[in-house]
Design a protein around this motif. Sequence first.
Motif, mmCIF file in Angstrom:
data_model
loop_
_atom_site.group_PDB
_atom_site.id
_atom_site.type_symbol
_atom_site.label_atom_id
_atom_site.label_comp_id
_atom_site.label_asym_id
_atom_site.label_seq_id
_atom_site.Cartn_x
_atom_site.Cartn_y
_atom_site.Cartn_z
ATOM 1 N N MET A 135 0.905 -0.995 -0.203
ATOM 2 C CA MET A 135 -0.244 0.048 0.479
ATOM 3 C C MET A 135 0.872 1.295 -0.158
ATOM 4 S SD MET A 135 -3.121 0.683 2.799
ATOM 5 C CE MET A 135 -3.881 -0.625 2.165
ATOM 6 N N GLY A 136 0.481 2.579 -0.766
ATOM 7 C CA GLY A 136 0.886 3.656 -0.271
ATOM 8 C C GLY A 136 1.809 3.839 0.695
ATOM 9 N N LYS A 137 2.428 4.329 0.806
ATOM 10 C CA LYS A 137 2.629 5.254 2.445
ATOM 11 C C LYS A 137 1.316 6.192 3.193
ATOM 12 C CE LYS A 137 7.257 2.915 3.488
ATOM 13 N NZ LYS A 137 6.966 2.563 3.902
ATOM 14 N N LEU A 138 1.648 7.138 2.222
ATOM 15 C CA LEU A 138 0.211 8.325 2.776
ATOM 16 C C LEU A 138 -0.928 7.894 3.348
ATOM 17 C CD1 LEU A 138 0.699 11.559 0.541
ATOM 18 C CD2 LEU A 138 1.477 10.987 3.100
ATOM 19 N N GLU A 139 -1.153 6.291 2.550
ATOM 20 C CA GLU A 139 -2.772 5.247 2.767
ATOM 21 C C GLU A 139 -3.168 4.694 4.016
ATOM 22 O OE1 GLU A 139 -5.850 2.366 1.052
ATOM 23 O OE2 GLU A 139 -4.051 3.016 -0.251
ATOM 24 N N MET A 140 -1.275 3.855 4.204
ATOM 25 C CA MET A 140 -1.504 3.202 5.258
ATOM 26 C C MET A 140 -1.114 3.989 6.467
ATOM 27 S SD MET A 140 -0.916 0.159 6.877
ATOM 28 C CE MET A 140 -1.217 -0.700 5.386
ATOM 29 N N THR A 141 0.046 4.942 6.330
ATOM 30 C CA THR A 141 0.436 6.279 7.672
ATOM 31 C C THR A 141 -1.362 6.598 7.927
ATOM 32 O OG1 THR A 141 2.206 6.696 7.243
ATOM 33 C CG2 THR A 141 1.417 8.759 8.689
ATOM 34 N N SER A 142 -2.345 7.376 7.365
ATOM 35 C CA SER A 142 -3.474 7.166 7.702
ATOM 36 C C SER A 142 -4.558 6.256 8.751
ATOM 37 C CB SER A 142 -4.438 7.987 6.182
ATOM 38 O OG SER A 142 -5.245 8.534 6.717
ATOM 39 N N ILE A 143 -4.259 5.031 7.825
ATOM 40 C CA ILE A 143 -5.066 3.855 7.837
ATOM 41 C C ILE A 143 -4.136 3.654 9.894
ATOM 42 C CG2 ILE A 143 -5.786 1.397 7.863
ATOM 43 C CD1 ILE A 143 -5.196 2.135 5.248
ATOM 44 N N GLN A 144 -3.092 3.611 9.467
ATOM 45 C CA GLN A 144 -2.156 3.080 11.028
ATOM 46 C C GLN A 144 -3.018 4.332 12.073
ATOM 47 O OE1 GLN A 144 1.601 2.227 11.066
ATOM 48 N NE2 GLN A 144 1.443 0.132 11.046
ATOM 49 N N GLU A 145 -3.068 5.716 11.587
ATOM 50 C CA GLU A 145 -2.838 6.620 12.802
ATOM 51 C C GLU A 145 -4.350 5.953 13.144
ATOM 52 O OE1 GLU A 145 -1.931 10.140 11.452
ATOM 53 O OE2 GLU A 145 0.158 9.721 11.488
ATOM 54 N N GLY A 146 -5.608 6.149 11.712
ATOM 55 C CA GLY A 146 -6.947 5.661 12.804
ATOM 56 C C GLY A 146 -7.202 4.249 13.871
ATOM 57 N N LEU A 147 -6.256 3.454 13.346
ATOM 58 C CA LEU A 147 -6.096 2.427 14.275
ATOM 59 C C LEU A 147 -5.869 2.325 15.564
ATOM 60 C CD1 LEU A 147 -5.458 -0.332 11.594
ATOM 61 C CD2 LEU A 147 -7.510 -0.044 12.854
ATOM 62 N N LEU A 148 -4.426 3.306 15.277
ATOM 63 C CA LEU A 148 -4.157 3.534 16.668
ATOM 64 C C LEU A 148 -4.955 4.718 17.668
ATOM 65 C CD1 LEU A 148 -0.327 4.747 15.714
ATOM 66 C CD2 LEU A 148 -0.898 2.260 17.514
#
Length: 465
Positions: A57-70
């Motif tokens: 997955m693209g870095k920006l998309e994964m960062t956004s998903i991870q921050e939401g999960l955190l």
Amino acid sequence: MSLAFKNRKLKIASIIYNYSPRIFQNVIFSFYGYLKLRESRYIYKNILPEIEMSDRMGKLEMTSIQEGLLRKVVEHAYNTTEFYRKEIDRSNIDMDRFEFSKDFTKLPIVNKQDILKYKEDFISSSSGKYRAKPQSSGGTTGTTLDFILDEKGYLLREAEVLNYWKRHGYIVGEERTVMYRAGVLVPSSRELYKPWRQDYARKMLYLSSYYSSPAFFKEYADLLQKWKPQYMHALPSAAYMFAVYLLGNGICVPLKKFFSASEMLYPYQKEVLEKAFDCEVVEHYGHSEPGNYAAGQCKLGHFHISPSNVFTEVTLEGDILETSLTNFSMPFIRYKIGDKADGIHHDTCGCGLTSSYIKKIEGRDSEVIVTGDGRMISTIGFDQIFRGSNVQLGQIVQTKAGEITLKIIPSLGFDMDSKEKILSELRDRVSAKTEINFIEVDSIPLEKSGKFRMIKSEVKLYGRK
């Protein structure tokens, strides 16, 4: 299901297995293998595609998903656990305005001792809705950490392993595989005749690191030359000694891939293993607690972290901190696992995966003990000896082959039954021919480094540098 109930079931199953004839023990292994194969096929079909997609997955998309999960994990921990509610309030974090970039690192770093001390305060008040499974992990102190793991988290971490294996060409159940790991396959009360077992459902042959000696190596070599496996999953210390025997006797057991696990893999071991098995040796980083379960190496030797399951940090001192993104029944947030790394790399790896990775991990080493019947056994799994035995701390010391000293600091409730349980578990691993000196002590000194060693061996070993 409570941990006590699970332990009773395991004890009953162990008794049935121990008193069964060898052929029926293979049936037990194969039935378990059939259940695991069904689980693996479900994961391959329904869960693995999500894991594989997140790896690219693209870095920006994964960062956004991870921050939401955190944020979701932290909010859940604050609202449903006593420990995190107190700690977050103490840190003056406004949960209504929680921002990952400025607030996450304010959260406390927790370790095994914190969870042992405040275990009930870590368990979510809504843990029942996550169909949590009781789990445990050992370590180098002889103290077992019991915890619970969400059903979804369990399946996702199993998917981590299957994803790692698949990247290297291995699909469970399709080709013959040797599992050379820690485990009591033959109880000490029975003769060590053909100490291997088979899981016919998954085409797996089980060898145990507890049965390692030149005599057994000859049997293993003959067996593998006839059985012709394609893969091996093994403890490097045990497999290395076997590989030394193979090369010393002019034997090669060619494989497609060798998966090293559970211990540090050293360059000298890797070199010998690749010669003896005529294949590439790869390894993964992981542990039993919620977090990294199988951060597997890619073709460039980098350990890739599953972004769907865990958020990983490395401190300036090199300590690995992990936050499980999938364990809501008992949140582990900024958990200090006890290993060190060179840092987290977020650039796209040359192998093509976009998931973050670690280049070098300094994990835990394991000692090897020489038993009274001449075996050289890895001590991975020895922490389970002390499980449920009312022991504060335990240590095994060997200065002479065939003889060990067992030191324990007893806690409240320790009695003769506790002692016999520990000795029985230990004999199953080292055999009744090994002399065991049992000592109760008030304290066990730390090493000069300030660390505690559960196993201390000063015996020179066959084939070991």
